[in-house]
Design a protein around this motif. Structure first.
Motif, PDB file in Angstrom:
ATOM      1  N   UNK A 230       0.894  -1.216  -0.025  1.00 29.70           N
ATOM      2  CA  UNK A 230       0.069  -0.034   0.051  1.00 29.70           C
ATOM      3  C   UNK A 230       0.759   1.214  -0.008  1.00 29.70           C
ATOM      4  N   UNK A 231       1.933   1.215   0.976  1.00 29.56           N
ATOM      5  CA  UNK A 231       2.805   2.440   1.081  1.00 29.56           C
ATOM      6  C   UNK A 231       3.820   2.046   1.886  1.00 29.56           C
ATOM      7  N   UNK A 232       5.030   2.618   1.897  1.00 30.60           N
ATOM      8  CA  UNK A 232       6.343   2.566   2.717  1.00 30.60           C
ATOM      9  C   UNK A 232       5.819   2.551   4.216  1.00 30.60           C
ATOM     10  N   UNK A 233       5.136   3.544   4.636  1.00 29.52           N
ATOM     11  CA  UNK A 233       4.900   3.744   5.809  1.00 29.52           C
ATOM     12  C   UNK A 233       3.818   2.468   6.464  1.00 29.52           C
ATOM     13  N   UNK A 234       3.116   2.073   5.686  1.00 32.61           N
ATOM     14  CA  UNK A 234       2.277   0.949   6.003  1.00 32.61           C
ATOM     15  C   UNK A 234       3.020  -0.323   6.015  1.00 32.61           C
ATOM     16  N   UNK A 235       3.596  -0.910   5.092  1.00 37.97           N
ATOM     17  CA  UNK A 235       4.305  -2.072   4.978  1.00 37.97           C
ATOM     18  C   UNK A 235       5.479  -2.232   5.538  1.00 37.97           C
ATOM     19  N   UNK A 236       6.134  -0.870   5.916  1.00 34.40           N
ATOM     20  CA  UNK A 236       7.605  -1.445   6.741  1.00 34.40           C
ATOM     21  C   UNK A 236       7.283  -1.039   8.095  1.00 34.40           C
TER      22      UNK A 236
END
Length: 468
Positions: A230-236
């Protein structure tokens, strides 16, 4: 007098290796007997070992003769690879190795012929008149050439690096020296339809009895998992949590652009403040000092690290004790995929390759790569089929189907002992199970601007391209 087998056994100990793999021995026997050889061996297989031991074995075989020992010249396309190979050779007692342009001091030692192994780019070896005239005066036993491209051309037939097509001049300088040409991958369609082996042999003026060694790039100990992001913030976010708790396994994160490398690096370093894990960023614009620090980390057995990189962290780099890779954004070619996957699992233990993507990432990927994401069956078979003959595909198909093969095979596995690797448990715990029917939907929402790929041809800090 000791036999060749005895000398090899003693020499391999210096490299902390017990014995050659069968294919490595075939290559060594070929170049030891004076024959030319073409080797297509997967990333992490140990392609360099046969030529690395050759000089030491030759020295022991000839004893205390008074004439200078024959030298080995290694043609490398990448500075990072030269640095890595030279660094490892210098760890061997009584071995002298340099690369052209390393420093004024080393260049002087090269001109005085005080080396065993000489590394250089094709631009230096045959494109620079001053160095070419110096090289002519040396006594070489072997030319080892690691190809960026197996054909030296892009898919349009254009030679993308001019001096690769001139490397055959080295044979005219030293007609009695053997030539060893190595590459990591070669799709069967290329070597079958385009006769790439013959093109390489012709370009390098190789002999008619050239030995050809080929090994599939498949790494059966590496599980392949596809995960829609979904996004870097979400998936990391889970990665940040693991870093803060010092529970993050040694992991490589490959990106298709410098911008994505920077975004992930900045996110991890800003959010995971209290961590004992080294977080590094490696791409073609990374300062040399930082590159050296990262390369040193990759050689340490007990160092915890997360390295975010482009393909600049590539060919020939020795990464020890690392069993996890996240490929963020679809690789452009299947060759890129196997190159990146091949960086991990070199110790043979169970490893994980997570392909994290969104629909935008697939725009630049070729059809073979898209099939890895779109397939409704084994992802490994989809990824490897272009490198295998029909017989080889049949053999591999009989070995797939377990939970350690890929995420699809895991669903149908009946072993009753299914387990997950540490990275899989961590990264997939927030899997949104997005179905594959949205693969062609370009409307996926992401919280960053996807950038152009890093094709930095100026300094050639690039991985091997898929144009063999």
């Amino acid at each position: 007098m000791a036999t060749i087998d005895e000398l090899l056994h003693d020499t391999l100990k210096k490299f902390k290796i017990d014995k050659f793999k069968p294919e490595q021995r075939i290559i060594f026997d070929a170049i030891w007997s004076g024959k030319d050889c073409v080797g297509v061996l997967p990333t992490g297989f140990g392609k360099s070992l046969p030529y690395q031991v050759l000089s030491l074995v030759e020295r022991k075989w000839n004893g205390s003769r008074t004439v200078p020992s024959p030298k080995i010249i290694v043609c490398c396309p990448l500075i990072s690879l030269m640095m890595d190979q030279v660094g490892r050779l210098r760890e061997i007692p009584d071995v002298s190795a340099f690369y052209l342009g390393e420093s004024e001091e080393s260049d002087l030692l090269i001109k005085e012929e005080k080396f065993d192994y000489l590394f250089g780019s094709p631009e230096h070896l045959v494109g620079d008149d001053s160095w070419r005239n110096v090289i002519k005066t040396f006594n070489f036993l072997l030319f080892e050439i690691l190809f960026v491209s197996f054909r030296g051309e892009d898919d349009t037939g254009k030679v993308f690096r001019k001096w690769f097509s001139h490397l055959g001049e080295l044979r005219s300088f030293f007609p009695s020296a053997s030539i060893l040409a190595l590459s990591a991958t070669c799709k069967k369609s290329h070597y079958k339809k385009l006769n790439s082996y013959k093109k390489v042999m012709k370009t390098l003026n190789m002999k008619g009895d050239t030995v050809i060694v080929k090994v599939s790039p498949n790494r059966s100990n590496i599980k392949i998992i596809v995960h829609k992001v979904i996004s870097i913030e979400n998936d990391f976010l889970k990665v940040v949590d693991a870093l803060q708790e010092n529970m993050m396994p040694r992991t490589l994160i490959y990106c298709s652009s410098i911008k994505d490398v920077s975004l992930i690096y900045n996110y991890l370093t800003s959010e995971a403040i209290n961590t004992l894990t080294f977080i590094g960023m490696y791409h073609s614009e990374t300062p040399s000092k930082n590159k050296e620090e990262i390369l040193d980390r990759l050689k340490e057995h007990n160092s915890n690290f997360v390295i975010i990189a482009t393909n600049a962290l590539g060919m020939g780099i020795d990464i020890v004790n690392c069993n996890n890779v996240i490929i963020y954004g679809a690789p452009y070619t299947v060759t890129d995929f196997w190159q990146q996957v091949g960086r991990i699992g070199r110790d043979g233990s169970n490893s994980t390759a997570i392909l994290a993507y969104n629909s935008y990432h697939l725009r630049s990927a070729d059809e073979d790569v898209k099939m890895i994401f779109k397939t409704k069956s084994c992802r490994r078979m989809s990824a490897i089929s272009e490198f295998l003959t029909k017989k080889e595909r049949k053999i591999l198909r009989n070995k797939t189907g377990n939970h350690l093969c890929c995420d699809f095979c895991e669903k149908s596995c009946t072993c009753g002992k299914c387990s997950s690797t540490s990275l899989e448990k961590l990264f997939m715990s927030n899997n949104n199970d997005t179905e594959d029917e949205n693969l062609t939907d370009n409307s996926s929402t992401i919280s960053y601007e996807y950038s152009d790929p890093e094709y930095d041809f100026s300094d050639w800090e690039m991985e091997e391209l898929s144009i063999y």
